[in-house]
Motif scaffolding. Sequence first.
Motif, PDB file in Angstrom:
ATOM      1  N   ASN A  36      90.854  64.674  13.519  1.00 58.95           N
ATOM      2  CA  ASN A  36      91.581  63.715  12.689  1.00 58.95           C
ATOM      3  C   ASN A  36      91.004  63.645  11.288  1.00 58.95           C
ATOM      4  O   ASN A  36      91.753  63.555  10.307  1.00 58.95           O
ATOM      5  CB  ASN A  36      91.597  62.335  13.339  1.00 58.95           C
ATOM      6  N   MET A  37      89.669  63.680  11.168  1.00 58.39           N
ATOM      7  CA  MET A  37      89.077  63.706   9.825  1.00 58.39           C
ATOM      8  C   MET A  37      89.420  65.008   9.111  1.00 58.39           C
ATOM      9  O   MET A  37      89.662  65.025   7.903  1.00 58.39           O
ATOM     10  CB  MET A  37      87.555  63.537   9.911  1.00 58.39           C
ATOM     11  N   TYR A  38      89.446  66.106   9.855  1.00 61.32           N
ATOM     12  CA  TYR A  38      89.789  67.413   9.282  1.00 61.32           C
ATOM     13  C   TYR A  38      91.217  67.391   8.726  1.00 61.32           C
ATOM     14  O   TYR A  38      91.467  67.792   7.599  1.00 61.32           O
ATOM     15  CB  TYR A  38      89.619  68.487  10.347  1.00 61.32           C
ATOM     16  N   TYR A  39      92.165  66.912   9.532  1.00 60.30           N
ATOM     17  CA  TYR A  39      93.561  66.890   9.082  1.00 60.30           C
ATOM     18  C   TYR A  39      93.784  65.869   7.976  1.00 60.30           C
ATOM     19  O   TYR A  39      94.606  66.080   7.087  1.00 60.30           O
ATOM     20  CB  TYR A  39      94.502  66.636  10.252  1.00 60.30           C
ATOM     21  N   ALA A  40      93.066  64.754   8.011  1.00 59.74           N
ATOM     22  CA  ALA A  40      93.188  63.774   6.936  1.00 59.74           C
ATOM     23  C   ALA A  40      92.650  64.341   5.626  1.00 59.74           C
ATOM     24  O   ALA A  40      93.187  64.068   4.548  1.00 59.74           O
ATOM     25  CB  ALA A  40      92.454  62.492   7.301  1.00 59.74           C
ATOM     26  N   SER A  41      91.588  65.151   5.715  1.00 60.67           N
ATOM     27  CA  SER A  41      91.025  65.727   4.492  1.00 60.67           C
ATOM     28  C   SER A  41      91.958  66.761   3.869  1.00 60.67           C
ATOM     29  O   SER A  41      91.869  67.022   2.665  1.00 60.67           O
ATOM     30  CB  SER A  41      89.656  66.353   4.775  1.00 60.67           C
ATOM     31  N   LEU A  42      92.867  67.321   4.639  1.00 57.42           N
ATOM     32  CA  LEU A  42      93.846  68.262   4.084  1.00 57.42           C
ATOM     33  C   LEU A  42      94.783  67.589   3.086  1.00 57.42           C
ATOM     34  O   LEU A  42      95.332  68.246   2.207  1.00 57.42           O
ATOM     35  CB  LEU A  42      94.677  68.888   5.206  1.00 57.42           C
ATOM     36  N   ARG A  43      94.959  66.293   3.220  1.00 58.09           N
ATOM     37  CA  ARG A  43      95.847  65.569   2.289  1.00 58.09           C
ATOM     38  C   ARG A  43      95.187  65.336   0.941  1.00 58.09           C
ATOM     39  O   ARG A  43      95.863  65.074  -0.040  1.00 58.09           O
ATOM     40  CB  ARG A  43      96.254  64.236   2.882  1.00 58.09           C
ATOM     41  N   TYR A  44      93.845  65.366   0.906  1.00 54.90           N
ATOM     42  CA  TYR A  44      93.141  64.977  -0.307  1.00 54.90           C
ATOM     43  C   TYR A  44      92.496  66.133  -1.062  1.00 54.90           C
ATOM     44  O   TYR A  44      92.132  65.977  -2.222  1.00 54.90           O
ATOM     45  CB  TYR A  44      92.064  63.943   0.028  1.00 54.90           C
ATOM     46  N   THR A  45      92.277  67.253  -0.428  1.00 54.88           N
ATOM     47  CA  THR A  45      91.626  68.379  -1.099  1.00 54.88           C
ATOM     48  C   THR A  45      92.466  69.630  -0.916  1.00 54.88           C
ATOM     49  O   THR A  45      93.500  69.612  -0.276  1.00 54.88           O
ATOM     50  CB  THR A  45      90.212  68.634  -0.534  1.00 54.88           C
ATOM     51  N   SER A  46      91.964  70.717  -1.446  1.00 50.99           N
ATOM     52  CA  SER A  46      92.704  71.969  -1.334  1.00 50.99           C
ATOM     53  C   SER A  46      92.350  72.678  -0.020  1.00 50.99           C
ATOM     54  O   SER A  46      91.254  72.526   0.500  1.00 50.99           O
ATOM     55  CB  SER A  46      92.359  72.884  -2.513  1.00 50.99           C
ATOM     56  N   PRO A  47      93.273  73.458   0.502  1.00 50.04           N
ATOM     57  CA  PRO A  47      92.983  74.226   1.709  1.00 50.04           C
ATOM     58  C   PRO A  47      91.853  75.239   1.509  1.00 50.04           C
ATOM     59  O   PRO A  47      91.140  75.563   2.451  1.00 50.04           O
ATOM     60  CB  PRO A  47      94.305  74.939   2.009  1.00 50.04           C
ATOM     61  N   THR A  48      91.658  75.719   0.295  1.00 50.70           N
ATOM     62  CA  THR A  48      90.567  76.656   0.028  1.00 50.70           C
ATOM     63  C   THR A  48      89.224  75.981   0.234  1.00 50.70           C
ATOM     64  O   THR A  48      88.316  76.553   0.841  1.00 50.70           O
ATOM     65  CB  THR A  48      90.665  77.184  -1.417  1.00 50.70           C
ATOM     66  N   PHE A  49      89.088  74.759  -0.263  1.00 53.28           N
ATOM     67  CA  PHE A  49      87.848  74.013  -0.082  1.00 53.28           C
ATOM     68  C   PHE A  49      87.575  73.762   1.392  1.00 53.28           C
ATOM     69  O   PHE A  49      86.455  73.951   1.870  1.00 53.28           O
ATOM     70  CB  PHE A  49      87.925  72.683  -0.847  1.00 53.28           C
ATOM     71  N   ILE A  50      88.578  73.361   2.131  1.00 53.17           N
ATOM     72  CA  ILE A  50      88.393  73.050   3.546  1.00 53.17           C
ATOM     73  C   ILE A  50      88.073  74.314   4.330  1.00 53.17           C
ATOM     74  O   ILE A  50      87.201  74.307   5.207  1.00 53.17           O
ATOM     75  CB  ILE A  50      89.638  72.339   4.092  1.00 53.17           C
ATOM     76  N   ALA A  51      88.747  75.411   4.016  1.00 48.94           N
ATOM     77  CA  ALA A  51      88.470  76.670   4.721  1.00 48.94           C
ATOM     78  C   ALA A  51      87.046  77.153   4.469  1.00 48.94           C
ATOM     79  O   ALA A  51      86.404  77.705   5.368  1.00 48.94           O
ATOM     80  CB  ALA A  51      89.472  77.733   4.296  1.00 48.94           C
ATOM     81  N   SER A  52      86.534  76.930   3.275  1.00 55.22           N
ATOM     82  CA  SER A  52      85.162  77.345   3.008  1.00 55.22           C
ATOM     83  C   SER A  52      84.163  76.393   3.652  1.00 55.22           C
ATOM     84  O   SER A  52      83.115  76.816   4.135  1.00 55.22           O
ATOM     85  CB  SER A  52      84.915  77.450   1.500  1.00 55.22           C
ATOM     86  N   MET A  53      84.465  75.111   3.699  1.00 51.41           N
ATOM     87  CA  MET A  53      83.537  74.152   4.295  1.00 51.41           C
ATOM     88  C   MET A  53      83.463  74.279   5.812  1.00 51.41           C
ATOM     89  O   MET A  53      82.421  74.004   6.406  1.00 51.41           O
ATOM     90  CB  MET A  53      83.932  72.721   3.908  1.00 51.41           C
ATOM     91  N   ILE A  54      84.547  74.680   6.436  1.00 50.08           N
ATOM     92  CA  ILE A  54      84.536  74.839   7.888  1.00 50.08           C
ATOM     93  C   ILE A  54      83.545  75.927   8.302  1.00 50.08           C
ATOM     94  O   ILE A  54      82.990  75.890   9.393  1.00 50.08           O
ATOM     95  CB  ILE A  54      85.965  75.145   8.394  1.00 50.08           C
ATOM     96  N   ASN A  55      83.292  76.868   7.403  1.00 51.18           N
ATOM     97  CA  ASN A  55      82.320  77.920   7.712  1.00 51.18           C
ATOM     98  C   ASN A  55      80.889  77.406   7.761  1.00 51.18           C
ATOM     99  O   ASN A  55      79.990  78.154   8.139  1.00 51.18           O
ATOM    100  CB  ASN A  55      82.434  79.045   6.685  1.00 51.18           C
ATOM    101  N   THR A  56      80.646  76.169   7.384  1.00 49.62           N
ATOM    102  CA  THR A  56      79.289  75.618   7.449  1.00 49.62           C
ATOM    103  C   THR A  56      78.956  75.056   8.819  1.00 49.62           C
ATOM    104  O   THR A  56      77.820  74.645   9.042  1.00 49.62           O
ATOM    105  CB  THR A  56      79.094  74.496   6.418  1.00 49.62           C
ATOM    106  N   ILE A  57      79.898  75.023   9.732  1.00 50.38           N
ATOM    107  CA  ILE A  57      79.651  74.397  11.032  1.00 50.38           C
ATOM    108  C   ILE A  57      78.512  75.099  11.770  1.00 50.38           C
ATOM    109  O   ILE A  57      77.627  74.439  12.326  1.00 50.38           O
ATOM    110  CB  ILE A  57      80.942  74.365  11.876  1.00 50.38           C
ATOM    111  N   ALA A  58      78.496  76.405  11.769  1.00 48.12           N
ATOM    112  CA  ALA A  58      77.414  77.127  12.452  1.00 48.12           C
ATOM    113  C   ALA A  58      76.063  76.839  11.795  1.00 48.12           C
ATOM    114  O   ALA A  58      75.064  76.603  12.493  1.00 48.12           O
ATOM    115  CB  ALA A  58      77.694  78.626  12.448  1.00 48.12           C
ATOM    116  N   SER A  59      76.026  76.814  10.480  1.00 52.50           N
ATOM    117  CA  SER A  59      74.776  76.528   9.775  1.00 52.50           C
ATOM    118  C   SER A  59      74.327  75.097  10.009  1.00 52.50           C
ATOM    119  O   SER A  59      73.138  74.839  10.228  1.00 52.50           O
ATOM    120  CB  SER A  59      74.946  76.770   8.277  1.00 52.50           C
ATOM    121  N   LEU A  60      75.266  74.158   9.959  1.00 48.64           N
ATOM    122  CA  LEU A  60      74.913  72.765  10.209  1.00 48.64           C
ATOM    123  C   LEU A  60      74.424  72.553  11.635  1.00 48.64           C
ATOM    124  O   LEU A  60      73.493  71.786  11.863  1.00 48.64           O
ATOM    125  CB  LEU A  60      76.111  71.860   9.934  1.00 48.64           C
ATOM    126  N   THR A  61      75.041  73.235  12.584  1.00 51.72           N
ATOM    127  CA  THR A  61      74.599  73.135  13.971  1.00 51.72           C
ATOM    128  C   THR A  61      73.171  73.634  14.109  1.00 51.72           C
ATOM    129  O   THR A  61      72.343  73.017  14.785  1.00 51.72           O
ATOM    130  CB  THR A  61      75.540  73.926  14.895  1.00 51.72           C
TER     131      THR A  61
END
Length: 155
Positions: free
Chosen positions: A37-62
Amino acid sequence: MLPFAYCLERKDRPKLTFALFLELFVLSFLGIGLTLNMYYASLRYTSPTFIASMINTIASLTFVIAVLLKLEVLDYRNPHGLAKVWGTVISLAGVMTMTLYQGPILRNLWSPLIHIQGKSPIHENWLKGSILTVASCITWSLWYIMQVFNSYSEV
């Protein structure tokens, strides 16, 4: 898969206690409900390019959260430990580069195949969208770590 799991593992599965039900609820709420829900809500406020690049941090953050919680042993002398650290650094550097770099605007050479009439429902609020995206990535990482905790508690 449900019939196989029910028939083959019915004697091995634990009883559904209140604690196990609470763990399943928190895992479902954190992993599916809150994160997506936070992921889809953030799509309304930022660009898909930003979100696609930030999703790649999940492995590093883990990996970083696992090191902070002492679930992952970090050995700098071992090539595997060094590879984990360098992989995390390179991944985060790539995300930062993709997020902060503003290159030339690309234009379509042809007209679009689909024309959407009306105004776009996108509301640009980069601060709110960035916070939602980072929170989504952190909760997704925590969801992975909580699954590891649950698998250790069952053994």
